[in-house]
Scaffold this motif. Sequence first.
Motif, short mmCIF file in Angstrom:
data_model
loop_
_atom_site.label_atom_id
_atom_site.label_comp_id
_atom_site.label_asym_id
_atom_site.label_seq_id
_atom_site.Cartn_x
_atom_site.Cartn_y
_atom_site.Cartn_z
N GLU A 119 -31.71 92.21 9.43
CA GLU A 119 -31.06 91.30 8.47
C GLU A 119 -32.06 90.89 7.38
O GLU A 119 -31.71 90.83 6.20
CB GLU A 119 -30.47 90.08 9.19
N ALA A 120 -33.32 90.66 7.80
CA ALA A 120 -34.33 90.25 6.81
C ALA A 120 -34.62 91.36 5.80
O ALA A 120 -35.07 91.10 4.68
CB ALA A 120 -35.62 89.85 7.54
N ALA A 121 -34.37 92.61 6.22
CA ALA A 121 -34.66 93.74 5.32
C ALA A 121 -33.53 93.99 4.32
O ALA A 121 -33.73 94.73 3.36
CB ALA A 121 -34.90 95.00 6.15
N ILE A 122 -32.37 93.40 4.55
CA ILE A 122 -31.24 93.63 3.64
C ILE A 122 -31.50 92.90 2.32
O ILE A 122 -31.79 91.70 2.32
CB ILE A 122 -29.91 93.17 4.29
N ARG A 123 -31.40 93.62 1.21
CA ARG A 123 -31.75 93.04 -0.09
C ARG A 123 -30.65 92.14 -0.63
O ARG A 123 -29.46 92.44 -0.47
CB ARG A 123 -31.94 94.17 -1.11
N GLY A 124 -31.08 91.10 -1.32
CA GLY A 124 -30.13 90.27 -2.05
C GLY A 124 -29.79 90.95 -3.38
O GLY A 124 -30.42 91.95 -3.75
N ASP A 125 -28.81 90.39 -4.07
CA ASP A 125 -28.41 90.96 -5.36
C ASP A 125 -29.40 90.48 -6.42
O ASP A 125 -29.34 89.34 -6.87
CB ASP A 125 -26.97 90.50 -5.67
N ASN A 126 -30.32 91.34 -6.77
CA ASN A 126 -31.41 90.96 -7.69
C ASN A 126 -31.83 92.23 -8.41
O ASN A 126 -32.01 93.27 -7.79
CB ASN A 126 -32.57 90.40 -6.85
N VAL A 127 -31.99 92.12 -9.70
CA VAL A 127 -32.28 93.29 -10.52
C VAL A 127 -33.59 93.99 -10.13
O VAL A 127 -33.79 95.16 -10.39
CB VAL A 127 -32.26 92.86 -12.01
N HIS A 128 -34.48 93.26 -9.43
CA HIS A 128 -35.75 93.86 -9.02
C HIS A 128 -35.61 94.81 -7.84
O HIS A 128 -36.50 95.61 -7.58
CB HIS A 128 -36.74 92.76 -8.60
N PHE A 129 -34.56 94.66 -7.07
CA PHE A 129 -34.48 95.34 -5.77
C PHE A 129 -33.61 96.59 -5.82
O PHE A 129 -32.61 96.62 -6.56
CB PHE A 129 -33.85 94.41 -4.72
#
Length: 353
Positions: A119-129
Amino acid sequence: MKIIDLRSDTVTLPTQAMRQAIYDADLGDDVFSEDPTTNRLEKIAAERMGKEAALMVASGTMGNLVCILTHCKRGEEVILGNQSHSFLYEAGGMSALGGIHPHTVVNQPDGTMRLEDIEAAIRGDNVHFPRTRLICLENTHNHCNGTPLTTEYTKEVATLAKKHGLQVHLDGARIFNAAVALGVDVKELTGPVDSVSFCLSKGLSAPVGSVICGSGEFISEARRNRKVLGGGMRQCGIIAAAGITALEQMTERLTEDHANARRLAEGIAKIPGLSLDPESVQTNIIYFDLAGKGISAGRRLGEAGTLIKRLADRGIKILQLGPTQLRAVTHYGISSEDIDMTLNALKKIMIDS
Ligand code: TLP
């Protein structure tokens, strides 16, 4: 000299029934979906895995790659174990050919990844990721002692994936070893995931081939990706025929390989200078270690004065994974007498060293 080849279950040779099935196979052009034997294998495989459709591919590596390419676009991310075969041993295919980013999570000794780590590895919605798209599991887990992942764990990962709008792919190269070891129908282990790749050419003894399974829509897209990789194999009923025999005749007997592995592990655990926990061996893969005796594992087969070389001199082949780490794998070509001979040889070599 008799050769006892414990390097891998990939060394298995086709059975007499497979050779006959190959000889008798009805053939056509599979790129036109007109090879009747391949179509039959795919139908049987889909049914066994509880999926809508299936597709034969050349190898386990191709199966995983085709599935990952089908799930993910360039720049997207896959969460997978840091000890997984796809990460360690598939030549970086997902990034080399798909522009797909692997995000590793620590594999626990039993082949699982902690749910909180995933779960910690799942990326949030962010232009960097990169965008997370897929979670990959491996069952049995080759590098983690061939441990089978349970139905419950697979369901937990699938639930987590769903919560985050992700897909799950299962590298089930040895999924029948897992099913037999856990005493469950293989469908229970594949039901929760979106795609699975399994091998015909390991413990099941077929000479070539793997099969991927998933929804009808997934498999028609995968067929296109297989073509991209040069995997449209025309009269591949020649190899599918052996695959059908493998599925019909070779899955239940895997218990023999597991019993042989357990006996080999228990024997090795008693040999001074070798270390291993026999309880860790649940299927057909054994990892053991040279615990500080004056003998090195040998960098490659044939190097003088090493355990590998001394075993090879007696016709016994095992695999080296690190300076002191060794692997032995039981399979259709290994009898219980072969296990006795291997243990006797190991004992003698370790006493003499
Ligand atoms: N594993 C081989 C080697 O590549 C290490 C072996 O001898 O164990 N998934 C898993 C879990 C595998 O163990 C393997 C092969 C593959 C995929 C790839 O299958 P192939 O060799 O058919 O490409």
